[in-house]
Design an enzyme around this catalytic site. Structure first.
Site, PDB file in Angstrom:
ATOM      1  N   GLY A  48       0.831  -1.207   0.000  1.00 50.44           N
ATOM      2  CA  GLY A  48       0.000   0.000   0.000  1.00 50.44           C
ATOM      3  C   GLY A  48       0.860   1.250   0.000  1.00 50.44           C
ATOM      4  O   GLY A  48       0.576   2.226  -0.697  1.00 50.44           O
TER       5      GLY A  48
ATOM      6  N   ARG B 183       7.318   1.915   1.012  1.00 52.89           N
ATOM      7  CA  ARG B 183       7.706   0.499   1.178  1.00 52.89           C
ATOM      8  C   ARG B 183       8.134  -0.050  -0.184  1.00 52.89           C
ATOM      9  O   ARG B 183       9.071  -0.858  -0.265  1.00 52.89           O
ATOM     10  CB  ARG B 183       6.560  -0.326   1.765  1.00 52.89           C
ATOM     11  CG  ARG B 183       7.015  -1.702   2.265  1.00 52.89           C
ATOM     12  CD  ARG B 183       5.862  -2.553   2.839  1.00 52.89           C
ATOM     13  NE  ARG B 183       5.098  -1.811   3.794  1.00 52.89           N
ATOM     14  CZ  ARG B 183       3.758  -1.835   3.880  1.00 52.89           C
ATOM     15  NH1 ARG B 183       3.049  -2.608   3.096  1.00 52.89           N
ATOM     16  NH2 ARG B 183       3.122  -1.108   4.763  1.00 52.89           N
TER      17      ARG B 183
ATOM     18  N   ARG C 224       1.635  10.985  -8.792  1.00 59.38           N
ATOM     19  CA  ARG C 224       1.073  11.011  -7.430  1.00 59.38           C
ATOM     20  C   ARG C 224       2.043  10.459  -6.380  1.00 59.38           C
ATOM     21  O   ARG C 224       1.613   9.994  -5.326  1.00 59.38           O
ATOM     22  CB  ARG C 224      -0.240  10.227  -7.363  1.00 59.38           C
ATOM     23  CG  ARG C 224      -1.355  10.874  -8.145  1.00 59.38           C
ATOM     24  CD  ARG C 224      -2.617  10.068  -8.159  1.00 59.38           C
ATOM     25  NE  ARG C 224      -3.597  10.749  -8.979  1.00 59.38           N
ATOM     26  CZ  ARG C 224      -4.731  11.282  -8.516  1.00 59.38           C
ATOM     27  NH1 ARG C 224      -5.050  11.182  -7.262  1.00 59.38           N
ATOM     28  NH2 ARG C 224      -5.563  11.906  -9.338  1.00 59.38           N
TER      29      ARG C 224
ATOM     30  N   ARG D 235       0.132  -8.644  -3.349  1.00 59.71           N
ATOM     31  CA  ARG D 235       0.108  -7.576  -2.350  1.00 59.71           C
ATOM     32  C   ARG D 235       1.022  -7.954  -1.189  1.00 59.71           C
ATOM     33  O   ARG D 235       0.996  -9.098  -0.708  1.00 59.71           O
ATOM     34  CB  ARG D 235      -1.330  -7.366  -1.874  1.00 59.71           C
ATOM     35  CG  ARG D 235      -1.455  -6.464  -0.687  1.00 59.71           C
ATOM     36  CD  ARG D 235      -2.862  -5.941  -0.469  1.00 59.71           C
ATOM     37  NE  ARG D 235      -3.112  -5.624   0.920  1.00 59.71           N
ATOM     38  CZ  ARG D 235      -2.562  -4.606   1.574  1.00 59.71           C
ATOM     39  NH1 ARG D 235      -1.729  -3.785   0.959  1.00 59.71           N
ATOM     40  NH2 ARG D 235      -2.820  -4.405   2.846  1.00 59.71           N
TER      41      ARG D 235
ATOM     42  N   SER E 265       0.310  -4.568   5.338  1.00 59.55           N
ATOM     43  CA  SER E 265       0.217  -4.703   6.792  1.00 59.55           C
ATOM     44  C   SER E 265      -1.248  -4.940   7.165  1.00 59.55           C
ATOM     45  O   SER E 265      -2.156  -4.666   6.378  1.00 59.55           O
ATOM     46  CB  SER E 265       0.758  -3.447   7.482  1.00 59.55           C
ATOM     47  OG  SER E 265      -0.050  -2.326   7.188  1.00 59.55           O
TER      48      SER E 265
ATOM     49  N   ASP F  45      -0.372  -4.552  13.884  1.00 61.57           N
ATOM     50  CA  ASP F  45      -1.007  -4.137  15.139  1.00 61.57           C
ATOM     51  C   ASP F  45      -2.071  -5.165  15.505  1.00 61.57           C
ATOM     52  O   ASP F  45      -2.408  -6.025  14.693  1.00 61.57           O
ATOM     53  CB  ASP F  45      -1.608  -2.738  15.002  1.00 61.57           C
ATOM     54  CG  ASP F  45      -2.611  -2.647  13.880  1.00 61.57           C
ATOM     55  OD1 ASP F  45      -2.177  -2.439  12.730  1.00 61.57           O
ATOM     56  OD2 ASP F  45      -3.809  -2.822  14.129  1.00 61.57           O
TER      57      ASP F  45
ATOM     58  N   ARG G 264       6.695  -0.296   9.724  1.00 60.40           N
ATOM     59  CA  ARG G 264       5.820  -0.787   8.643  1.00 60.40           C
ATOM     60  C   ARG G 264       6.447  -0.531   7.283  1.00 60.40           C
ATOM     61  O   ARG G 264       6.216  -1.255   6.324  1.00 60.40           O
ATOM     62  CB  ARG G 264       4.440  -0.110   8.731  1.00 60.40           C
ATOM     63  CG  ARG G 264       3.668  -0.525   9.965  1.00 60.40           C
ATOM     64  CD  ARG G 264       2.382   0.270  10.172  1.00 60.40           C
ATOM     65  NE  ARG G 264       1.996   0.211  11.580  1.00 60.40           N
ATOM     66  CZ  ARG G 264       0.754   0.174  12.032  1.00 60.40           C
ATOM     67  NH1 ARG G 264      -0.258   0.191  11.197  1.00 60.40           N
ATOM     68  NH2 ARG G 264       0.518   0.115  13.326  1.00 60.40           N
TER      69      ARG G 264
HETATM   70  O1  LIG Z   1       0.453  -1.325   4.833  1.00 56.81           O
HETATM   71  P1  LIG Z   1      -0.527  -1.330   3.693  1.00 56.81           P
HETATM   72  O2  LIG Z   1      -0.103  -2.219   2.600  1.00 56.81           O
HETATM   73  O3  LIG Z   1      -0.883   0.057   3.226  1.00 56.81           O
HETATM   74  O4  LIG Z   1      -1.880  -1.991   4.284  1.00 56.81           O
HETATM   75  C1  LIG Z   1      -2.636  -1.540   5.402  1.00 56.81           C
HETATM   76  O5  LIG Z   1      -2.215  -0.303   5.921  1.00 56.81           O
HETATM   77  C2  LIG Z   1      -3.117   0.756   5.518  1.00 56.81           C
HETATM   78  C3  LIG Z   1      -3.741   1.342   6.753  1.00 56.81           C
HETATM   79  O6  LIG Z   1      -2.780   1.827   7.621  1.00 56.81           O
HETATM   80  C4  LIG Z   1      -4.139   0.112   4.602  1.00 56.81           C
HETATM   81  O7  LIG Z   1      -3.723   0.264   3.271  1.00 56.81           O
HETATM   82  C5  LIG Z   1      -4.093  -1.326   5.057  1.00 56.81           C
HETATM   83  O8  LIG Z   1      -4.570  -2.270   4.151  1.00 56.81           O
HETATM   84  O1  LIG Z   2      -6.353  -1.826   7.736  1.00 54.20           O
HETATM   85  C1  LIG Z   2      -5.632  -2.024   8.710  1.00 54.20           C
HETATM   86  C2  LIG Z   2      -4.236  -2.224   8.583  1.00 54.20           C
HETATM   87  C3  LIG Z   2      -3.473  -2.394   9.682  1.00 54.20           C
HETATM   88  N1  LIG Z   2      -4.095  -2.380  10.868  1.00 54.20           N
HETATM   89  C4  LIG Z   2      -5.414  -2.214  10.988  1.00 54.20           C
HETATM   90  O2  LIG Z   2      -5.923  -2.216  12.094  1.00 54.20           O
HETATM   91  N2  LIG Z   2      -6.149  -2.032   9.912  1.00 54.20           N
END
Ligand SMILES: O=P(O)(O)O[C@H]1O[C@H](CO)[C@@H](O)[C@H]1O
Ligand SMILES: O=c1cc[nH]c(=O)[nH]1
Length: 232
Positions: free
Chosen positions: A20, A24, A43, A87, A90, A204, A217
């Site tokens: 995402g 990263r 972007r 993908r 996190s 988390d 992250r």
């Molecule tokens: O770490 P990424 O890949 O962005 O994934 C998670 O983190 C983001 C939220 O903090 C959302 O995109 C969720 O899916």
């Molecule tokens: O979408 C997400 C990603 C990481 N942690 C969360 O709690 N929600």
């Protein structure tokens, strides 16, 4: 060149890793790829192509949420002929025994996504991982002695739910963790008959309240990346 990606035809490999967070993506390219070149800055959604163990492979950010990943997946597949979309994200744990830094392979993605509800006229569609990518990820993890968990995940349209405890229903029905993209990715891949898999690292826990920092992250979720890089 597509609307959101400035790469030329042929600049993007058939297999792409999709975090995402675009930073990263940059970290993955700088850490793991040989001769990486940047194919997208539109972007600031950084995208790179390079080589890993001699295989051409790409990595690019998707942004957060089903609408964002759906745009990038659509353009990668239809304009750049990408075939394997992996993908590397996190996720927040929904279960006591799914701990911080555990790796989860998303076999399927339940969702409250407005996009799929509209697409299927309110009926339930079950977005699922590609079996071959899934099997290869399991085999790769085993060969690297990286423990993984696998199962149903929850793709949410919201990060901050009005009712925090609403996650407990999904938890009770065995859903392992929450993130915000996999259901969208699996659905767009299925629509175009290409392959998708989500490999997630627990950042988390909704159960214990523990969490990692944004820096962690961005740059420390190595094991999921090392599995994903072998899937090209
Ligand atoms: O770490 P990424 O890949 O962005 O994934 C998670 O983190 C983001 C939220 O903090 C959302 O995109 C969720 O899916
Ligand atoms: O979408 C997400 C990603 C990481 N942690 C969360 O709690 N929600």
């Amino acid at each position: 060149m597509s609307i959101h990606i400035e790469a030329k035809k042929g600049d993007i490999a058939e297999t792409i890793l999709l975090p995402g967070d675009p930073l990263r993506a940059k970290w993955i390219a700088e850490t793991y790829l040989n001769n990486a070149t940047c194919f997208n800055k539109v972007r600031n959604m950084f995208g790179y192509t390079g080589a890993y163990k001699g295989q051409r492979i790409s990595v690019m950010g998707t942004g957060m949420g089903v609408p964002s990943i759906s745009i990038y997946a659509h353009e990668l597949i239809t304009e750049y002929k990408v075939k394997n979309l992996i993908r590397v994200g996190s996720a927040g744990s929904y279960q006591k025994d799914v701990k911080i830094r555990d790796i989860v392979l998303a076999m399927a993605a339940s969702s409250n996504s407005g996009l799929n509800a509209r697409r299927f006229g309110g009926a339930d569609y079950a977005p699922t991982a590609n079996f071959n990518l899934f099997q290869k990820a399991v085999d790769t993890a085993r060969s690297k002695n990286i423990p993984v968990k696998a199962g149903n995940v929850f793709t949410s349209d919201e990060f901050y739910a009005d009712d925090f405890d609403s996650y407990k229903k999904w938890s009770k029905f065995g859903v392992l963790c929450v993130e915000m993209e996999s259901a969208g990715l699996y659905t767009v891949a299925a629509k175009h008959n290409v392959n998708a898999l989500s490999i997630l690292t627990i950042s988390d826990s909704l159960v214990t309240g523990e969490r990692t920092t944004s820096q962690e992250r961005e740059t420390t979720f190595k094991e999921m990346v090392e599995i994903a890089l072998e899937l090209g």
